[in-house]
Design an enzyme around this catalytic site. Structure first.
Site, mmCIF file in Angstrom:
data_model
loop_
_atom_site.group_PDB
_atom_site.id
_atom_site.type_symbol
_atom_site.label_atom_id
_atom_site.label_comp_id
_atom_site.label_asym_id
_atom_site.label_seq_id
_atom_site.Cartn_x
_atom_site.Cartn_y
_atom_site.Cartn_z
ATOM 1 N N ALA A 1 0.648 -9.168 19.069
ATOM 2 C CA ALA A 1 1.795 -9.561 18.235
ATOM 3 C C ALA A 1 3.123 -9.314 18.950
ATOM 4 O O ALA A 1 4.057 -10.100 18.816
ATOM 5 C CB ALA A 1 1.749 -8.795 16.918
ATOM 6 N N CYS B 1 3.822 13.987 -13.316
ATOM 7 C CA CYS B 1 4.929 13.372 -14.062
ATOM 8 C C CYS B 1 5.366 12.033 -13.477
ATOM 9 O O CYS B 1 6.268 11.382 -14.012
ATOM 10 C CB CYS B 1 6.122 14.328 -14.127
ATOM 11 S SG CYS B 1 6.885 14.609 -12.520
ATOM 12 N N HIS C 1 0.808 -1.229 0.000
ATOM 13 C CA HIS C 1 0.000 0.000 0.000
ATOM 14 C C HIS C 1 0.839 1.276 0.000
ATOM 15 O O HIS C 1 0.335 2.344 0.325
ATOM 16 C CB HIS C 1 -0.968 -0.008 1.193
ATOM 17 C CG HIS C 1 -2.040 -1.050 1.080
ATOM 18 N ND1 HIS C 1 -2.824 -1.453 2.122
ATOM 19 C CD2 HIS C 1 -2.453 -1.780 0.010
ATOM 20 C CE1 HIS C 1 -3.680 -2.385 1.719
ATOM 21 N NE2 HIS C 1 -3.470 -2.606 0.442
HETATM 22 P P1 OAD Z 1 -7.296 -3.197 10.309
HETATM 23 O O1 OAD Z 1 -7.369 -1.974 11.165
HETATM 24 O O2 OAD Z 1 -8.430 -3.459 9.388
HETATM 25 O O3 OAD Z 1 -7.122 -4.490 11.228
HETATM 26 C C1 OAD Z 1 -6.201 -4.552 12.278
HETATM 27 C C2 OAD Z 1 -6.163 -5.992 12.792
HETATM 28 O O4 OAD Z 1 -5.134 -6.081 13.753
HETATM 29 C C3 OAD Z 1 -7.450 -6.458 13.466
HETATM 30 O O5 OAD Z 1 -7.774 -7.760 13.000
HETATM 31 C C4 OAD Z 1 -7.088 -6.487 14.953
HETATM 32 O O6 OAD Z 1 -7.759 -7.522 15.669
HETATM 33 C C5 OAD Z 1 -5.604 -6.769 14.894
HETATM 34 N N1 OAD Z 1 -4.813 -6.247 16.030
HETATM 35 C C6 OAD Z 1 -4.945 -5.075 16.687
HETATM 36 N N2 OAD Z 1 -4.010 -4.924 17.621
HETATM 37 C C7 OAD Z 1 -3.242 -6.041 17.574
HETATM 38 C C8 OAD Z 1 -2.081 -6.497 18.283
HETATM 39 N N3 OAD Z 1 -1.520 -5.772 19.260
HETATM 40 N N4 OAD Z 1 -1.553 -7.703 17.960
HETATM 41 C C9 OAD Z 1 -2.125 -8.467 16.985
HETATM 42 N N5 OAD Z 1 -3.191 -8.093 16.269
HETATM 43 C C10 OAD Z 1 -3.745 -6.897 16.559
HETATM 44 O O7 OAD Z 1 -5.894 -3.116 9.528
HETATM 45 P P2 OAD Z 1 -5.450 -3.830 8.171
HETATM 46 O O8 OAD Z 1 -5.972 -5.218 8.093
HETATM 47 O O9 OAD Z 1 -3.987 -3.609 8.044
HETATM 48 O O10 OAD Z 1 -5.290 0.555 3.610
HETATM 49 O O11 OAD Z 1 -6.179 -2.928 7.109
HETATM 50 C C11 OAD Z 1 -5.936 -3.129 5.757
HETATM 51 C C12 OAD Z 1 -5.911 -1.816 5.014
HETATM 52 O O12 OAD Z 1 -7.103 -1.084 5.271
HETATM 53 C C13 OAD Z 1 -4.802 -0.848 5.440
HETATM 54 O O13 OAD Z 1 -3.584 -1.123 4.796
HETATM 55 C C14 OAD Z 1 -5.339 0.472 5.041
HETATM 56 C C15 OAD Z 1 -6.751 0.311 5.531
HETATM 57 O O14 OAD Z 1 -7.718 1.132 5.027
HETATM 58 C C16 OAD Z 1 -4.868 1.684 3.028
HETATM 59 O O15 OAD Z 1 -4.547 2.679 3.648
HETATM 60 C C17 OAD Z 1 -4.827 1.570 1.559
HETATM 61 ZN ZN ZN Z 2 5.738 16.279 -11.381
#
Ligand code: OAD
Ligand code: ZN
Length: 248
Positions: free
Chosen positions: A237, A136, A125
């Site tokens: 984690a 550009c 991402h």
């Molecule tokens: P989410 O915010 O959707 O999910 C976070 C996950 O991490 C959840 O399943 C939580 O249960 C888990 N979680 C939270 N704290 C934790 C910890 N301490 N240890 C282990 N797990 C934990 O985030 P993403 O799945 O990364 O996109 O979201 C995907 C994409 O949606 C992101 O890259 C972003 C967002 O909109 C863009 O910006 C393009």
């Molecule tokens: Zn430019």
């Protein structure tokens, strides 16, 4: 939160599976950075609960109000500058040193994996610390806490944007292809801290499973992919990864 006694035996079995395999692919999401103080997107305290995705994370939102979007990204830069890698990021950097076939795929744009010492990283991402010119195509590293508004391209004068993938946009096809290959060709797939709701990233875990990999999931709670994992390790984690990867 410590793993309970049942999870302890699961943890041991997962450790053994990981120790046996040299071709390891890891997919991380916002949850791995939560213990560094970076807010996740969904769930409790999630960014998209309090803020409007359409205004802040789409090309249409940027066309409508680029100042608002830059204010949001400057807020995120401010916040990220105060954060550092946690034991989960560091454990993955250690794991890379032990495995010849190691690939780290991340959905995170915070740069913390690199800061922790990981090298073979595929940033699906993009990265908050880089800008891209829609005029550009010029990309530039920009580690400043705040980007003064309006940020203009030195090459063509257009307004640059954060080099991140927004909703409704395609991922870099080369990075996506490498990620799919790494998911298909690995023997063990470790997925950490992602809600498995955003595609195409969320398709990588089922792809790895279909291709015969052992799948380990580390998350605070079950996700849509927990059922297809071989080992579901429930907990933070920053605690689980050092136990899974550490030499203890
Ligand atoms: P989410 O915010 O959707 O999910 C976070 C996950 O991490 C959840 O399943 C939580 O249960 C888990 N979680 C939270 N704290 C934790 C910890 N301490 N240890 C282990 N797990 C934990 O985030 P993403 O799945 O990364 O996109 O979201 C995907 C994409 O949606 C992101 O890259 C972003 C967002 O909109 C863009 O910006 C393009
Ligand atoms: Zn430019």
């Amino acid at each position: 939160m410590r793993p309970d006694p049942i999870a302890e035996s699961t943890l041991q079995a997962a450790r053994e599976a990981l120790a046996r395999e040299d071709r390891v692919t890891v997919l991380t999401g916002a949850g791995i950075s939560a213990e560094s103080g970076v807010p996740t997107f969904r769930g409790k305290g999630g960014i998209w609960r309090e803020r409007n995705v359409t205004e802040l994370a789409t090309p249409e939102g940027f066309a409508r109000d680029p100042k608002l979007v830059w204010e949001f990204y400057n807020w995120r830069r401010d916040l990220l500058q105060k954060c550092s890698p946690n034991p989960a990021h560091l454990a993955l950097a250690d794991l890379e040193k032990e495995k010849d076939g190691f690939v780290l795929i991340t959905q995170n744009v915070d740069g913390l994996h690199k800061q922790a010492g990981s090298r073979n990283i595929l940033e699906l991402h993009g990265n908050t610390w880089r800008t891209r010119c829609p005029g550009c195509g010029r990309r530039e590293d920009d580690p400043r806490g705040h980007v003064p508004y309006p940020p203009l391209c030195p090459q063509c004068g257009s307004m640059v944007r954060p080099d991140v993938v927004w909703f409704g946009e395609s991922l870099d096809p080369g990075i996506l292809e490498e990620s799919a290959r790494a998911s298909q060709e690995c023997g063990l797939f470790l997925v950490v801290g992602t809600s498995a709701q955003v595609y195409p990233a969320a398709a990588l875990t089922p792809l790895a499973k279909r291709s015969g990999a052992t799948v380990i999931e580390v998350n605070l709670e079950p996700t849509p992919h927990t059922e297809l994992t071989d080992f579901a390790l429930t907990g933070p984690a920053g605690e689980i990864l050092p136990l899974l990867i550490g030499k203890g």
